[in-house]
Design an enzyme around this catalytic site. Structure first.
Site, PDB file in Angstrom:
ATOM      1  N   SER A  85       0.853  -1.195   0.000  1.00  0.00           N
ATOM      2  CA  SER A  85       0.000   0.000   0.000  1.00  0.00           C
ATOM      3  C   SER A  85       0.889   1.245   0.000  1.00  0.00           C
ATOM      4  O   SER A  85       2.112   1.152   0.130  1.00  0.00           O
ATOM      5  CB  SER A  85      -0.869  -0.002   1.261  1.00  0.00           C
ATOM      6  OG  SER A  85      -0.015   0.160   2.394  1.00  0.00           O
TER       7      SER A  85
ATOM      8  N   ASP B 213      -1.284  -1.630  -3.948  1.00  0.00           N
ATOM      9  CA  ASP B 213      -2.624  -1.723  -3.361  1.00  0.00           C
ATOM     10  C   ASP B 213      -3.161  -0.296  -3.126  1.00  0.00           C
ATOM     11  O   ASP B 213      -2.467   0.554  -2.556  1.00  0.00           O
ATOM     12  CB  ASP B 213      -2.495  -2.478  -2.019  1.00  0.00           C
ATOM     13  CG  ASP B 213      -3.825  -2.916  -1.454  1.00  0.00           C
ATOM     14  OD1 ASP B 213      -4.781  -3.072  -2.238  1.00  0.00           O
ATOM     15  OD2 ASP B 213      -3.910  -3.121  -0.221  1.00  0.00           O
ATOM     16  N   HIS B 214      -4.376  -0.048  -3.572  1.00  0.00           N
ATOM     17  CA  HIS B 214      -5.061   1.241  -3.323  1.00  0.00           C
ATOM     18  C   HIS B 214      -4.254   2.473  -3.719  1.00  0.00           C
ATOM     19  O   HIS B 214      -4.058   3.387  -2.903  1.00  0.00           O
ATOM     20  CB  HIS B 214      -5.483   1.357  -1.849  1.00  0.00           C
ATOM     21  CG  HIS B 214      -6.554   0.394  -1.462  1.00  0.00           C
ATOM     22  ND1 HIS B 214      -7.875   0.529  -1.836  1.00  0.00           N
ATOM     23  CD2 HIS B 214      -6.492  -0.770  -0.759  1.00  0.00           C
ATOM     24  CE1 HIS B 214      -8.580  -0.491  -1.378  1.00  0.00           C
ATOM     25  NE2 HIS B 214      -7.760  -1.305  -0.716  1.00  0.00           N
TER      26      HIS B 214
ATOM     27  N   GLU C 141     -11.633   0.059  -8.961  1.00  0.00           N
ATOM     28  CA  GLU C 141     -12.628  -0.247  -7.921  1.00  0.00           C
ATOM     29  C   GLU C 141     -13.895   0.546  -8.189  1.00  0.00           C
ATOM     30  O   GLU C 141     -13.851   1.742  -8.462  1.00  0.00           O
ATOM     31  CB  GLU C 141     -12.092   0.089  -6.517  1.00  0.00           C
ATOM     32  CG  GLU C 141     -13.168  -0.115  -5.432  1.00  0.00           C
ATOM     33  CD  GLU C 141     -12.627  -0.175  -4.005  1.00  0.00           C
ATOM     34  OE1 GLU C 141     -11.489  -0.651  -3.828  1.00  0.00           O
ATOM     35  OE2 GLU C 141     -13.358   0.245  -3.086  1.00  0.00           O
TER      36      GLU C 141
ATOM     37  N   HIS D 158     -12.320  -3.037   5.359  1.00  0.00           N
ATOM     38  CA  HIS D 158     -10.930  -3.295   5.736  1.00  0.00           C
ATOM     39  C   HIS D 158     -10.799  -3.389   7.261  1.00  0.00           C
ATOM     40  O   HIS D 158     -11.618  -2.846   7.991  1.00  0.00           O
ATOM     41  CB  HIS D 158     -10.026  -2.149   5.244  1.00  0.00           C
ATOM     42  CG  HIS D 158      -9.850  -2.143   3.759  1.00  0.00           C
ATOM     43  ND1 HIS D 158     -10.256  -1.109   2.953  1.00  0.00           N
ATOM     44  CD2 HIS D 158      -9.311  -3.063   2.914  1.00  0.00           C
ATOM     45  CE1 HIS D 158      -9.965  -1.389   1.689  1.00  0.00           C
ATOM     46  NE2 HIS D 158      -9.405  -2.572   1.631  1.00  0.00           N
TER      47      HIS D 158
ATOM     48  N   HIS E 227     -11.785  -7.237  -1.811  1.00  0.00           N
ATOM     49  CA  HIS E 227     -10.961  -6.614  -0.761  1.00  0.00           C
ATOM     50  C   HIS E 227     -11.584  -6.922   0.592  1.00  0.00           C
ATOM     51  O   HIS E 227     -12.677  -7.477   0.674  1.00  0.00           O
ATOM     52  CB  HIS E 227     -10.939  -5.087  -0.964  1.00  0.00           C
ATOM     53  CG  HIS E 227     -10.003  -4.645  -2.033  1.00  0.00           C
ATOM     54  ND1 HIS E 227      -8.901  -3.861  -1.783  1.00  0.00           N
ATOM     55  CD2 HIS E 227     -10.002  -4.900  -3.364  1.00  0.00           C
ATOM     56  CE1 HIS E 227      -8.266  -3.647  -2.925  1.00  0.00           C
ATOM     57  NE2 HIS E 227      -8.903  -4.258  -3.899  1.00  0.00           N
TER      58      HIS E 227
ATOM     59  N   SER F 206     -10.111 -10.646   4.957  1.00  0.00           N
ATOM     60  CA  SER F 206      -9.602 -11.414   6.102  1.00  0.00           C
ATOM     61  C   SER F 206     -10.757 -12.083   6.831  1.00  0.00           C
ATOM     62  O   SER F 206     -11.859 -11.535   6.912  1.00  0.00           O
ATOM     63  CB  SER F 206      -8.837 -10.491   7.060  1.00  0.00           C
ATOM     64  OG  SER F 206      -7.524 -10.313   6.588  1.00  0.00           O
TER      65      SER F 206
ATOM     66  N   ASN G 213      -7.883 -10.160  -1.368  1.00  0.00           N
ATOM     67  CA  ASN G 213      -6.926  -9.363  -0.589  1.00  0.00           C
ATOM     68  C   ASN G 213      -6.978  -9.692   0.900  1.00  0.00           C
ATOM     69  O   ASN G 213      -8.055  -9.617   1.522  1.00  0.00           O
ATOM     70  CB  ASN G 213      -7.250  -7.880  -0.755  1.00  0.00           C
ATOM     71  CG  ASN G 213      -6.813  -7.332  -2.089  1.00  0.00           C
ATOM     72  OD1 ASN G 213      -6.524  -8.092  -3.004  1.00  0.00           O
ATOM     73  ND2 ASN G 213      -6.748  -6.027  -2.196  1.00  0.00           N
TER      74      ASN G 213
END
Ligand code: G3H
Ligand code: 13P
Ligand code: ZN
Length: 349
Positions: free
Chosen positions: A50, A83-84, A142, A189, A223, A226, A266
């Site tokens: 990132s 990333d991003h 995105e 996130h 994204h 997790s 991600n």
């Protein structure tokens, strides 16, 4: 194998019907953990950094660590992804450095917080696609906005505040020619995604399926994926941490996504949890220790375990040897000649 583009990895994943985990890194130990997990499971892999990671580690350290990874594991197809990215300049500097794919997250304005308009998003993303493809580099866009904030990046709020509109996803893919598309289906996130185990009413898998039906040739990206496993939360709290009760994205839901066009997944938070738990354990159990290797070694091993598990669950395990690298120069030729069709095949509603 030299660094390859994410586009190649995702094209291969689509052929094989599996997903590829994209794991965030900030330092050498995280890169080592991912590469060892890739070797252990024989997996192709995407390593991503990132803006925060680039600031923390410095570009040259990151890039040379990635080159070392490619050199040490020649059998592993490896992509280095931004990333991003928040602006054209951020993507441009990543490409100049040697990243093999970039994300232009035009869903937010360059402040990384305020949702952008659809037209602003199309304009900036198309500008990055034109620049990147000329150089053989692939681009993720995105559409829709994820929930939560990581390190100052994100619009905040719930993952359901700005879910992706399928019509906009189709128009966005057509007008920008992105290689892959991150969509917002209710994830956020960070560790605090859901206050209870999410079911079908929380994660908009129906939306994902509808988008995939209309954009069958666009690789979808999830994204905020997790899973925030309870056992990793427990280790942290057992050794003095103070995490509040929370739930992540169940792996079974990700697997439904993979069956419906999700090719890039991600994951950052799960690895952060694994590392922190392992370090806290050493500090709590052996407070006399002060050699960083005493706690970084188990931290790295804990991350490797999580990454290897995800590689198996996403289906990329066993696929490292399926193909040969396409050079960046050949990717550029493919984009220029049109053989790497990036405009999606849009099917009727
Ligand atoms: O998108 C968020 C990733 O977890 C990276 O987080 O911006 O704190 O490095 P970061
Ligand atoms: P998690 O916070 O769920 O790991 O998401 C990471 C991510 O989406 C990075 O872009
Ligand atoms: Zn993200």
């Amino acid at each position: 194998m030299p660094l390859v583009t994410t586009r190649q990895l995702l094209d291969e994943a689509a052929k094989g019907g599996y997903g590829v985990g994209a794991f965030n890194v900030n330092d050498m130990e995280q890169i080592q953990a991912i590469m060892e997990a890739a070797k252990e499971t024989n997996s192709p892999v995407i390593i991503q950094a990132s803006r925060g990671a680039r600031k923390f580690a410095q570009d040259n350290y990151l890039y040379h660590l990635m080159l070392a990874a490619a050199e040490l594991y020649p059998e592993i197809p490896l992509a280095m992804h931004l990333d991003h990215g928040n602006s054209f300049e951020t993507c441009e500097s990543a490409i100049k450095l040697g990243f093999t794919s970039v994300m232009m997250d035009g869903s937010l304005k360059p402040d990384g917080k305020t949702p952008a308009t659809f037209e602003e998003n199309v304009e900036i993303t198309k500008k990055v696609v034109d620049y990147a493809h000329e150089r053989g580099i692939s681009v993720e866009g995105e559409i829709g906005v994820l929930g939560g904030i990581e390190d100052g990046h994100g619009a905040g709020g719930s993952g359901l505040d700005h879910v992706t509109d399928p019509d906009q996803a189709v128009e966005f893919a057509e007008r920008t020619g992105v290689d892959s598309l991150a969509i917002a289906i209710g994830t956020s996130h960070g560790a605090y995604k859901f206050t209870k185990k999410p079911d079908g009413s929380v994660l908009k898998m129906d939306l994902l399926i509808a988008i995939h039906k209309r954009l069958p040739n666009t690789h979808l990206v999830m994204h905020g994926s997790s899973s925030v496993p309870k056992d990793l939360q427990d280790i942290i709290n057992q050794y003095g941490g103070k995490l509040k009760e929370t739930w992540g994205v169940p792996v079974e839901e990700i697997q439904i996504g993979i069956k419906n066009g999700v090719r890039k997944i991600n994951v950052d938070t799960d690895n952060r949890l694994a590392i922190t738990g392992a370090i806290r354990k050493v500090f709590a159990e052996t407070p006399e220790k002060f050699d960083p290797r005493d706690y970084l070694t188990p931290a790295r091993a804990a991350m490797q375990k999580v990454v290897a598990q995800r590689m198996t669950q996403f289906g990329q395990a066993g696929h490292a040897g399926d193909y040969k690298a396409i050079s960046i120069a050949d990717m550029a030729k493919g984009y220029a000649s049109g053989s790497l069709v990036t405009k999606p095949l849009v099917t009727a509603k």
